[in-house]
Motif scaffolding. Sequence first.
Motif, PDB file in Angstrom:
ATOM      1  N   GLY A 246       6.769   3.652 -10.959  1.00 24.19           N
ATOM      2  CA  GLY A 246       5.407   3.176 -11.159  1.00 24.19           C
ATOM      3  C   GLY A 246       5.105   2.875 -12.619  1.00 24.19           C
ATOM      4  O   GLY A 246       4.458   1.865 -12.939  1.00 24.19           O
ATOM      5  N   THR A 247       5.567   3.735 -13.502  1.00 22.21           N
ATOM      6  CA  THR A 247       5.349   3.528 -14.935  1.00 22.21           C
ATOM      7  C   THR A 247       6.050   2.262 -15.418  1.00 22.21           C
ATOM      8  O   THR A 247       5.473   1.445 -16.158  1.00 22.21           O
ATOM      9  CB  THR A 247       5.853   4.745 -15.727  1.00 22.21           C
ATOM     10  N   VAL A 248       7.307   2.076 -15.005  1.00 27.05           N
ATOM     11  CA  VAL A 248       8.065   0.881 -15.398  1.00 27.05           C
ATOM     12  C   VAL A 248       7.440  -0.365 -14.785  1.00 27.05           C
ATOM     13  O   VAL A 248       7.259  -1.386 -15.467  1.00 27.05           O
ATOM     14  CB  VAL A 248       9.542   1.023 -14.991  1.00 27.05           C
ATOM     15  N   ASN A 249       7.101  -0.310 -13.498  1.00 21.69           N
ATOM     16  CA  ASN A 249       6.477  -1.455 -12.838  1.00 21.69           C
ATOM     17  C   ASN A 249       5.214  -1.910 -13.554  1.00 21.69           C
ATOM     18  O   ASN A 249       4.947  -3.112 -13.666  1.00 21.69           O
ATOM     19  CB  ASN A 249       6.107  -1.107 -11.394  1.00 21.69           C
ATOM     20  N   GLU A 250       4.421  -0.961 -14.006  1.00 20.89           N
ATOM     21  CA  GLU A 250       3.144  -1.286 -14.642  1.00 20.89           C
ATOM     22  C   GLU A 250       3.373  -2.154 -15.883  1.00 20.89           C
ATOM     23  O   GLU A 250       2.705  -3.179 -16.073  1.00 20.89           O
ATOM     24  CB  GLU A 250       2.414   0.003 -15.007  1.00 20.89           C
ATOM     25  N   ARG A 251       4.305  -1.750 -16.716  1.00 18.89           N
ATOM     26  CA  ARG A 251       4.553  -2.538 -17.922  1.00 18.89           C
ATOM     27  C   ARG A 251       5.232  -3.862 -17.591  1.00 18.89           C
ATOM     28  O   ARG A 251       4.861  -4.912 -18.146  1.00 18.89           O
ATOM     29  CB  ARG A 251       5.398  -1.741 -18.929  1.00 18.89           C
TER      30      ARG A 251
END
Length: 323
Positions: free
Chosen positions: A179-184
């Motif tokens: 989720g963190t990677v997807n957001e950026r």
Amino acid sequence: MGLLVDGVWQDKWYDTKSTGGRFKRSEAMFRNWVTADGSAGPTGEAGFKAEPGRYHLYVSLACPWAHRTLIFRRLKGLEDMIDLSVVHWLMRENGWTFQDGPGVIQDPLHKAEFMHQVYTAAKSDYSGRVTVPVLWDKKTNTIVSNESADIIRMFNSAFDEVGAKPGDYYPEALREEIGTVNERVYHEINNGVYKSGFATTQGAYEEAVSTLFAALDWVEDRLSDGRAYLMGGDVTEADWRLYTTLVRFDPVYHGHFKTNLKLLIDYPNINAYARRLHTQHGVADVFNLEHAKRHYYESHDMINPTAVVPLGPDVHVADGKAE
């Protein structure tokens, strides 16, 4: 590119005057979920059970968001369970159309000439942008979802009990990091190329391009420790979400959207990573470079008024040459 207003089609481009020249993407309007038992998903209503033959997928071969769903349809072996329509690459005053052309697959459900007719078949007074992908439910005769991020998660797991291929690209243990990677990746790379290309002021363009290449530098650095994929040794949805932008970067976005500080081939880790993804599980077969190049260069006459499509570059992720 246009939109529907109370079910009536209007040929209207994005309003960038109100945003200081910045492109702002519209939110998906249909957010239901197909689930294994038909229960409600994270958003929307219940009633969409995973059943072979029940659902129909509308895509563009040019569109990176739709490309995600084609990849998961291939990875999970859903091609015999979920049938397909493909729009023409050219998107002008009528939006996406089903005019004849190589690679186009007509709409067998509504006999639609235009994609906006599929939207009004689901909701006659629909207001909003008409985008792909669209997942249609033949049983309730409506759109399940037009949000690619949701559709790939449905494809990832909802059909496992009715014959989908094994493989979990959204494992529980990695969901927070994904989720963190997807957001950026979404804001700064997937959508970052559009923010660059559709900017209508110099300041908005420079802001978007600088952010985009800072994010690519971050991905290059993340891959510099020898990991094969963003999460480590296994492919996850985060990789496929990034890949659909990477495969279009050098042949389309670098020139057309002026994201030209570097070519992707100038990032050795990213370039090798993207090629690894491209050659997996028949994924290369669901990418159509002709549709991608012709869509952008021929459709966006405010950016490329001559509609001339460049021949190059010769070297890019999808060219099949060795790294």
